[in-house]
Design an enzyme around this catalytic site. Structure first.
Site, PDB file in Angstrom:
ATOM      1  CG  ASP A 190      35.896  33.768  38.606  1.00 15.85           C
ATOM      2  OD1 ASP A 190      35.212  34.092  37.619  1.00 15.85           O
ATOM      3  OD2 ASP A 190      36.220  34.571  39.497  1.00 15.85           O
ATOM      4  CG  HIS A 261      32.779  36.155  38.263  1.00 10.65           C
ATOM      5  ND1 HIS A 261      33.596  36.399  37.178  1.00 10.65           N
ATOM      6  CD2 HIS A 261      32.593  37.352  38.870  1.00 10.65           C
ATOM      7  CE1 HIS A 261      33.898  37.700  37.148  1.00 10.65           C
ATOM      8  NE2 HIS A 261      33.300  38.287  38.149  1.00 10.65           N
ATOM      9  CD  GLU A 343      33.881  42.074  37.995  1.00 12.41           C
ATOM     10  OE1 GLU A 343      34.553  43.029  37.614  1.00 12.41           O
ATOM     11  OE2 GLU A 343      34.319  40.895  38.005  1.00 12.41           O
TER      12      GLU A 343
HETATM   13  C1  ACM Z   1      36.484  41.915  41.861  1.00  7.03           C
HETATM   14  O1  ACM Z   1      37.616  42.385  41.660  1.00  7.03           O
HETATM   15  N1  ACM Z   1      35.687  41.637  40.843  1.00  7.03           N
HETATM   16  C2  ACM Z   1      36.000  41.650  43.203  1.00  7.03           C
END
Ligand code: ACM
Ligand code: ZN
Length: 777
Positions: A190, A261, A343
């Site tokens: 991440d 990410h 995201e």
């Molecule tokens: C998430 O909670 N962004 C998968």
């Protein structure tokens, strides 16, 4: 005679008294109590049919050793005083991992349909052992037939935001196994750290595995600790974890995040970004504090979503990710492999010539289709290696890859859409199974916010009513997600998962018709004792004194209710003038029934056992106005995860001055307006209307664009009396009327900011709108 009978009764009672009360979680499909007990002692032996059942015997032995201080011999020779593990192996189709369990005075047999089934049956045996330490363990005679409802029963762990040692990862897998769960989703990469060794790209861990600091406290933080933080797992350690899990019939699903990410990977190899020379600091939220080097690409030091993502225009990106997967796949035998997909802001792709060229060449109409192109390429690659891709529900946007499975986290809509398209689904909706959310309204440690209590988890059904029986088959099961922004140590991890994970295990294993919250509450008391035996940290929120506010009958003010599930406590309360600090040592009253609140006041409640006060008093200040406790309706409901007590939350007299740490006091609207109509009950003179709101840009919560107020005497025809867009220092919108007027109904329309402009967090998405209270004076 009578005393003799009494003696016999007493004797038979004390003979059985050591046997554990039957209290199995998740609740078995069928259970018949027998008579008598099996005495498990050091002279008992374990009998396995073949090596496939050895891990079950080993697990039991290590449990016995850890909790009771002895082990049993293991052999393949049947005999008396034995616990026999016997896997039927594939005699039932389809395989369910079910088992049969028989305990009599003579012995115990655990017989699974598969090796996993036998292993689950052994977990049932563990739960039949006494919760107190002893050398003679009395197992009640019982006959059990059992099988799980779902094939995917998962727990996720984010090791990027905070890193956890290998020993704890193993412990986490033990917890999964002890709940008859079978998937461990390991979130390995991440923005804040890359946590798996990749030999071809050593900088992923030497650079990407470390950050120069971390924000202090809840986002955006009160500063930065400036401490270098990180760590990673070597490939040998990963192999060790995977083997450890396999011996517990737990599949480890690795997650390598793409295309978003990706900050840690980019910090290691800047060319993976669309803009390799743009420093990370330039993307950093202005309200967070940075530590150390500000030049070049850096591993992130705060939480959220960042614009610097993998460039979808460069072949280099795809080559890199294939190389990474070439090293990851041999470590993880799991058929499904998680590629993230959530995201991913599209801001960089929009201004990147290479990404734009890729879109043109492939006839992709927007950046969502570019994301879909990205995921589809990765899926093809995984499929050639005999693996299945799974991703967060954003992978639906721009078109789902042909064989992909979907992990539905933004509610269940993504999972429903995928199942209807005949794609496999794992449900992980925030509203029910985000275990990083608070589990109590009195949380005194920092969490990300939200509110998912035990009963909510227990009540979850992973099959949404929107799916028909054929579509429902695509729902493989569900999983709780544990994001670790605010989990700095393993005790906090345990605190967040327990006992919610225990409730989830029953959601995933037990058929709905066989579930009961009241019965679960009883069995939970034994589970708490097991946690104590395991020296596991767990939340006591179940026992918290709980307060709730309700409209008084006839909408005449409020009532304040206190409840405790803790046995033998006395609840006390004290009321004082608004804003006055409560001194609980004098003048308190015993709480008997809900307290009526008719005007502004401060009230405190607490529980006592004898002379001891059990908890920090719950202190609540109520500020009354003409709308307090009145009927109120909403044109559009708030988002499920910020629904609080529904529309009533807006007139419950509670003004939230603590921000997101008291998220439960807010209604949160995801992209929509707060359009509320209050019925004052009778014609009333009104001078001023106020809406209390919040802004927290990092989480895409923005002040409203405006508030418009309408009045009506019949509730049908409304007339606008003004609009304001000025946010005051008190985070309110305030509309004084030009002259006092008489009205019964007031419509307060608080308008969402709408699409978030470029350059701000969450750009291009619709803003969240948070409102905690509406005041009428
Ligand atoms: C998430 O909670 N962004 C998968
Ligand atoms: Zn690009």
């Amino acid at each position: 005679m009578r005393s003799f009978l009494y003696l016999i009764l007493l004797l038979s009672f004390s003979l059985c008294s050591g046997a554990q009360e039957i209290s199995i979680i998740p609740k078995p499909a069928s259970l018949k109590k027998g008579t008598g007990v099996f005495n498990l002692s050091k002279s008992t032996s374990l009998v396995i049919q073949d090596e496939g059942d050895l891990p079950a015997a080993e697990f039991l032995n290590s449990y016995l050793e850890q909790i009771y201080g002895f082990r049993l011999t293991v052999s393949k020779t049947p005999g008396i005083n034995t616990i026999r593990f016997y896997t039927k192996k594939f005699i039932k189709a389809p395989e369910t991992d079910g088992y049969t369990f028989e305990a009599t005075a003579k012995g115990i047999s655990v017989s699974g349909d598969t090796y996993a089934g036998t292993f689950h049956g052994m977990q049932t045996l563990i739960q039949l052992l006494p919760v107190t330490k002893a050398t003679l363990l009395k197992v009640p005679a019982v006959s059990i037939q059992d099988a799980p409802r779902f094939g995917y029963r998962g727990m996720h762990l984010d090791v990027s935001r905070h890193f956890f040692p290998l020993s704890f990862v193993k412990k986490y897998i033990d917890y999964i196994a002890m709940h008859k769960m079978n998937y461990f989703h390991w979130h390995l990469t991440d923005d804040q750290g890359w946590r798996i060794e990749i030999k071809k790209y050593p900088k992923l861990t030497t650079v990407g595995g470390w950050r120069n600091g971390t924000i202090i406290g809840r986002y955006p933080g009160t500063g930065n600790d400036g401490l270098k933080y990180g760590g990673f797992y070597t490939q040998d350690e990963v192999k060790e974890v995977v083997a450890y899990a396999a011996a517990r019939h737990v599949t480890v699903v690795p997650e390598i995040e793409m295309p978003g990410h990706a900050s840690a990977a980019i910090a290691a190899y800047p060319d993976l970004s669309c803009f390799p020379t743009e420093p990370t600091k330039s993307f950093f939220p202005k309200d967070c504090t940075w530590a150390g080097d500000t030049t070049g690409k850096q591993v992130q030091q705060t939480w959220g979503v960042f614009d610097d993502v993998f460039c979808a225009g460069k072949e280099n990106t795809f080559n890199f990710l294939k190389d990474v997967l070439d090293e990851v796949l041999p470590l993880f035998p799991s058929e499904i492999v998680h590629v993230g997909g959530d995201e991913c802001p599209k801001a960089n792709w929009k201004r990147c010539p290479l990404c734009q060229q890729r879109m043109k060449e492939n006839g992709l109409k927007d950046e969502h289709e570019l994301q879909s192109y990205f995921i589809q390429r990765m899926e093809k690659y995984l499929n050639t290696k005999g693996r299945k891709l799974i991703g967060w529900d954003e992978i639906l946007e721009g078109g789902l890859a042909p064989n992909a499975a979907v992990m539905s986290w933004r509610g269940e809509a993504g999972g429903i859409a995928a199942a209807k398209q005949h794609h496999e689904v794992v449900m992980t909706p925030t509203d029910y199974v985000y275990f990083d959310y608070s589990q109590t309204t009195n949380e005194d440690s920092v969490t990300i916010g939200g509110y998912v209590n035990l009963e909510k988890v227990y009540g979850y059904n992973p099959i949404p009513p929107a799916l028909n029986a054929a579509e429902a088959k695509y729902v493989l099961g569900a999983q709780a997600n544990l994001w670790s922004e605010y989990l700095k140590n393993t005790r906090k991890v345990e605190y967040m998962i327990f006992p919610r994970m225990t409730a989830l295990s029953e959601v995933l294993w037990t058929q709905p018709a066989n579930k009961s919250w009241a019965d679960f509450e009883k069995r939970l008391q034994t589970q708490f004792k097991r946690f104590d035996r395991w020296n596991t940290n767990y939340s006591r929120a179940f026992f918290d004194l709980k307060s709730s506010v309700l409209p008084a009958p006839g909408n005449n003010g409020l009532i304040w209710k206190l409840e405790s599930k803790q046995p033998s406590v006395q609840i006390r309360y004290k009321q004082s003038a608004p804003g006055v600090e409560t001194d609980i040592t004098t003048g308190s009253q015993i709480y008997k029934t809900a307290v009526p609140i008719k005007s502004s006041t401060t009230i405190a409640g607490w529980s006592t056992t004898g002379t001891q006060v059990n908890n920090q008093p719950i202190v609540q200040e109520f500020r009354f106005n003409l709308a307090t406790g009145k009927k109120v309706t909403l044109a559009t409901p708030p988002a499920n995860k910020y629904i609080s007590d529904g529309a009533f939350t807006l007139v419950n007299g509670i003004q939230n001055e603590k921000g997101m740490s008291r998220a439960r006091e807010f209604l949160g609207f995801e992209g929509t307006d707060c359009d509320a109509t209050i019925d004052l009950g009778k014609l009333t003179t009104v001078k001023e209307i106020t809406a209390h709101t919040l802004e927290q840009r990092g989480t895409w919560i923005y002040y409203p664009s405006a508030m418009e107020v309408f009045v009506s005497s019949d509730g049908k025809s409304f007339k606008s009396v003004g609009t304001t867009s000025d946010i005051t220092a008190q985070k309110t919108l305030n509309l004084p009327l030009p002259a006092p007027l008489q009205t019964r109904y007031i419509r307060v329309w608080v308008k969402n900011k709408g699409v978030i402009p470029t350059g701000l967090p969450g750009a291009d998405h619709r803003a969240w709108l948070f409102v905690d209270e509406l005041e009428v004076r």
